[in-house]
Design a protein around this motif. Structure first.
Motif, PDB file in Angstrom:
ATOM      1  N   GLN A   1       0.820  -1.215   0.000  1.00  0.00           N
ATOM      2  CA  GLN A   1       0.000   0.000   0.000  1.00  0.00           C
ATOM      3  C   GLN A   1       0.858   1.271   0.000  1.00  0.00           C
ATOM      4  O   GLN A   1       1.838   1.357   0.746  1.00  0.00           O
TER       5      GLN A   1
ATOM      6  N   ASP B   1      -0.034   0.944  21.801  1.00  0.00           N
ATOM      7  CA  ASP B   1       0.187  -0.361  21.172  1.00  0.00           C
ATOM      8  C   ASP B   1      -0.757  -0.543  19.988  1.00  0.00           C
ATOM      9  O   ASP B   1      -0.396  -1.116  18.964  1.00  0.00           O
ATOM     10  N   ARG B   2      -1.980  -0.074  20.163  1.00  0.00           N
ATOM     11  CA  ARG B   2      -2.973  -0.203  19.091  1.00  0.00           C
ATOM     12  C   ARG B   2      -2.503   0.558  17.844  1.00  0.00           C
ATOM     13  O   ARG B   2      -2.588   0.058  16.729  1.00  0.00           O
TER      14      ARG B   2
ATOM     15  N   ALA C   1       0.288  -1.275  16.210  1.00  0.00           N
ATOM     16  CA  ALA C   1      -0.239  -2.435  15.483  1.00  0.00           C
ATOM     17  C   ALA C   1      -0.759  -1.984  14.115  1.00  0.00           C
ATOM     18  O   ALA C   1      -0.476  -2.601  13.086  1.00  0.00           O
ATOM     19  N   GLU C   2      -1.487  -0.870  14.118  1.00  0.00           N
ATOM     20  CA  GLU C   2      -2.030  -0.350  12.858  1.00  0.00           C
ATOM     21  C   GLU C   2      -0.907  -0.044  11.879  1.00  0.00           C
ATOM     22  O   GLU C   2      -0.968  -0.382  10.706  1.00  0.00           O
TER      23      GLU C   2
ATOM     24  N   PHE D   1       1.144  -3.691  11.115  1.00  0.00           N
ATOM     25  CA  PHE D   1       0.502  -4.897  10.578  1.00  0.00           C
ATOM     26  C   PHE D   1      -0.756  -4.639   9.756  1.00  0.00           C
ATOM     27  O   PHE D   1      -1.212  -5.525   9.040  1.00  0.00           O
ATOM     28  N   TYR D   2      -1.366  -3.478   9.908  1.00  0.00           N
ATOM     29  CA  TYR D   2      -2.644  -3.250   9.224  1.00  0.00           C
ATOM     30  C   TYR D   2      -2.436  -2.433   7.958  1.00  0.00           C
ATOM     31  O   TYR D   2      -1.899  -1.334   8.006  1.00  0.00           O
ATOM     32  N   ARG D   3      -2.849  -2.985   6.837  1.00  0.00           N
ATOM     33  CA  ARG D   3      -2.852  -2.247   5.580  1.00  0.00           C
ATOM     34  C   ARG D   3      -4.228  -2.417   4.945  1.00  0.00           C
ATOM     35  O   ARG D   3      -4.898  -3.427   5.178  1.00  0.00           O
ATOM     36  N   ASP D   4      -4.612  -1.454   4.135  1.00  0.00           N
ATOM     37  CA  ASP D   4      -5.869  -1.627   3.406  1.00  0.00           C
ATOM     38  C   ASP D   4      -5.738  -2.850   2.505  1.00  0.00           C
ATOM     39  O   ASP D   4      -4.640  -3.187   2.047  1.00  0.00           O
TER      40      ASP D   4
END
Ligand SMILES: Cc1cc2nc3c(=O)[nH]c(=O)nc-3n(C[C@H](O)[C@H](O)[C@H](O)COP(=O)(O)OP(=O)(O)OC[C@H]3O[C@@H](n4cnc5c(N)ncnc54)[C@H](O)[C@@H]3O)c2cc1C
Ligand SMILES: [Zn+2]
Lengths: 405, 138
Positions: B22, B36-37, B40-41, B44-47
């Motif tokens: 992305q 931490d949230r 994490a985003e 580790f989080y991608r669209d």
């Protein structure tokens, strides 16, 4: 006059219309959705439930995979999960009263570099400590087990040894889906095909229904089993998943006499090969590097895979590719699945099995059903919670899972 | 196999490129203040968009420069190619996929000072996408 056609065989399940309301709805009629419904009905007495499938049963990854089943994963959490699945595979044909040709012909994972050898030996050690049958084979033993493998050391990626799991093997994936579907149907589960979930109804943060192309259906609970489309559904429900969807391809040759007695996988050169019961050579590739929902991948991936296959198995040089196809796999960054609760109340998710979730079908269903029925994870899937990406308790299975199955 | 128009080298086979995931995900401005949230985003989080997706590509065996691409993740149709740092253009599906030639893109390593060279007339108005914070480069 031509002879009358034979009677159509009995259908294995009915095609009911959706009821206005259910105790639980499973989204996705692949192996995981069907297994979840089966264990919800069988272990938890929840029979007023439905499986909603946007296309036809097992038309997703379930009947597109290369059917490799094994449990030789590195970490305790994964070994427990996959070994639980393997034990279920051993008893399911009898339990489901359906012979889906589970063949424990063994799976070999080749090592081609010193790094591979060390990683593989470490994994064999870890497997043995976890009660998983695993052995280390030197190249001569590899050759004895699979005589068509080229073990000479003058090839680009010579075979330096292999891990071997004798209880591992293959099964007929479409029959596995049908076996679960028939039992689900017998237990009173509604299997509803051509029913696409397009949104969710929520009361505050609690899910109370699903919107579909066949109307809105009320439900107490929702379990997502949508594999490559998990992110799309999560977005509809208002939360995110740490998943990237990639095309993954496989292919078969035309039919040949039995030449390949086991299953051979190579993470390093991205190829895995078995011979199906009918005689086709079944081969899988690696994922396309880019995100894709197209259920097709690139030809260069197949080309690369064939080059590796022909070097490892010189007798395949004259075999012809009969069919190639692709699925959409849901990969996570630690190559481990996500099975548990979600930020939305009464909504649960089973996803992230990526390139290797066929083997996990029984324990995905078993633990996910427990999670949906009780609202809390089973001890087997507790470590596979979505929260691990926040706590940092990742389960890094790239060595054991990476491209392979 | 995709045929990708490198802004510097022109049309080349996909096998010359490396996928970078992305686009427009900036490094956090205040890393020591993240929860931490939020970490994490970022980590580790991608669209995982089904449809038009802005992503990064590296011409690894060519000019070795990064650039951005708008691609449909269902049809795999390439809708736009634009420099690093430029905002995400609106997808233009009428355009042939190989319009982003070397002559149109000044420097794929620019970090936001140069406007999207292909956006002006070819792509219509650049929309300020929520996923493209100012100065996002990596
Ligand atoms: C080429 C290939 C080879 C593989 N090889 C192996 C292997 O050798 N061993 C192994 O263990 N694993 C393998 N896998 C991985 C394995 O197939 C998957 O991990 C597993 O099948 C995923 O679970 P499932 O069967 O439930 O998924 P699927 O069968 O994909 O089920 C998901 C279902 O959800 C449905 N759905 C999606 N969105 C909606 C919606 N909005 N509404 C309703 N329904 C929806 C889809 O239509 C689909 O039927 C392979 C995968 C591929 C593609
Ligand atoms: Zn270039």
């Amino acid at each position: 006059m031509a002879d009358k056609l034979p009677e159509h065989p009995d259908f294995l399940w009915h095609n009911p219309d959706p009821k206005p309301s259910y105790d639980a709805i499973i989204v996705g009629g692949g192996g995981h959705g069907l297994a979840t419904a089966y264990f919800l009905a069988k272990n938890h007495g929840m029979t007023n439930i439905a499986v909603l499938e946007k296309g036809w049963l097992a038309g997703g990854n379930m009947a597109r995979n290369t059917t490799i089943i094994r449990s030789n994963y590195l970490w305790d959490e994964s070994a427990a999960m996959y070994e639980h699945a393997l034990k279920l595979w051993e008893t399911l044909p009898e339990e489901l009263e359906y012979d889906f040709l589970f063949s424990q012909r063994g799976v070999m994972n080749l090592a081609h570099t010193l790094g591979d050898v060390r990683e593989s030996m470490r994994r064999v050690g870890a497997n043995q400590l976890n009660g998983v049958d695993a052995e280390w084979l030197d190249p001569k033993q590899v050759k004895e087990l699979c005589p068509i493998l080229n073990i000479s050391d003058n090839i680009r990626y010579p075979v330096m040894g292999a891990t071997y799991q004798p209880r591992a093997g293959i099964a007929k994936h479409d029959h596995v889906a049908w076996a679960f579907a028939r039992k689900c149907d017998e237990l009173g589960v509604d299997i509803i095909q051509n029913c696409e979930v397009t949104g969710f109804v929520k009361d505050g943060n609690r899910v109370t229904g699903v919107k579909t192309n066949r109307g809105t259906i009320n439900t107490e609970k929702v379990g997502l089993c949508a594999a490559g489309h998990s992110s799309v559904l999560a977005e509809m429900a208002g939360f995110r998943l740490p998943i990237q969807s990639h095309p993954l391809q496989a292919l078969v040759s035309e039919l040949h006499e039995p030449v390949h007695p086991t299953v051979v996988m190579s993470n390093h050169v991205h190829v895995y090969v078995s011979q199906a019961h009918k005689g086709e050579l079944v081969m899988g590739a690696g994922v396309d590097s880019y995100n894709g929902y197209g259920q097709r991948g690139s030809f260069h991936v197949i080309e690369h895979q064939m080059a590796a296959a022909v070097e490892l198995f010189p007798i395949f040089a004259r075999a012809h590719v009969l069919r190639t196809w692709g699925g959409v796999v849901d990969t996570t960054l630690d190559a481990s699945p996500i099975v548990g609760t979600t930020p939305v109340e009464n909504m649960f998710v089973n996803c992230g099995w990526g390139t290797g979730g066929f083997k996990g079908t029984p324990s995905a269903g078993y633990t996910f059903a427990h999670t949906i029925a009780t609202g809390a994870p089973h001890e087997l899937n507790a470590p596979f919670a979505l929260e691990r990406f926040e706590t940092g308790a990742l389960i890094d299975e790239h060595g054991a899972a990476a491209v392979a199955h | 196999m995709l045929l990708i128009s490198c802004p510097n080298c022109g049309s080349r086979d996909e096998t010359e490129f490396h996928y970078g995931g992305q686009a427009h995900v900036p490094y956090p401005e205040n890393p020591d203040e993240l929860t931490d949230r939020q970490w994490a985003e970022f980590l580790f989080y991608r669209d995982n968009t089904k449809g038009s997706f802005a992503e990064r590509w590296l011409h690894s065996t060519g000019c070795r420069q990064w650039f951005n691409m708008l691609r449909d993740t269902v049809t795999y149709d390439i809708q736009a190619i634009y420099p690093m740092g430029a905002p995400r253009p609106a997808p233009n599906t009428d355009q042939p996929a190989d319009f982003g030639t070397a002559s149109l893109a000044p420097d794929s390593t620019t970090t936001g000072t140069t406007g999207p060279s292909v956006a002006s007339t070819d792509l219509g108005p650049a929309e300020p996408a929520a996923t493209a914070p100012k100065g996002a480069t990596q």
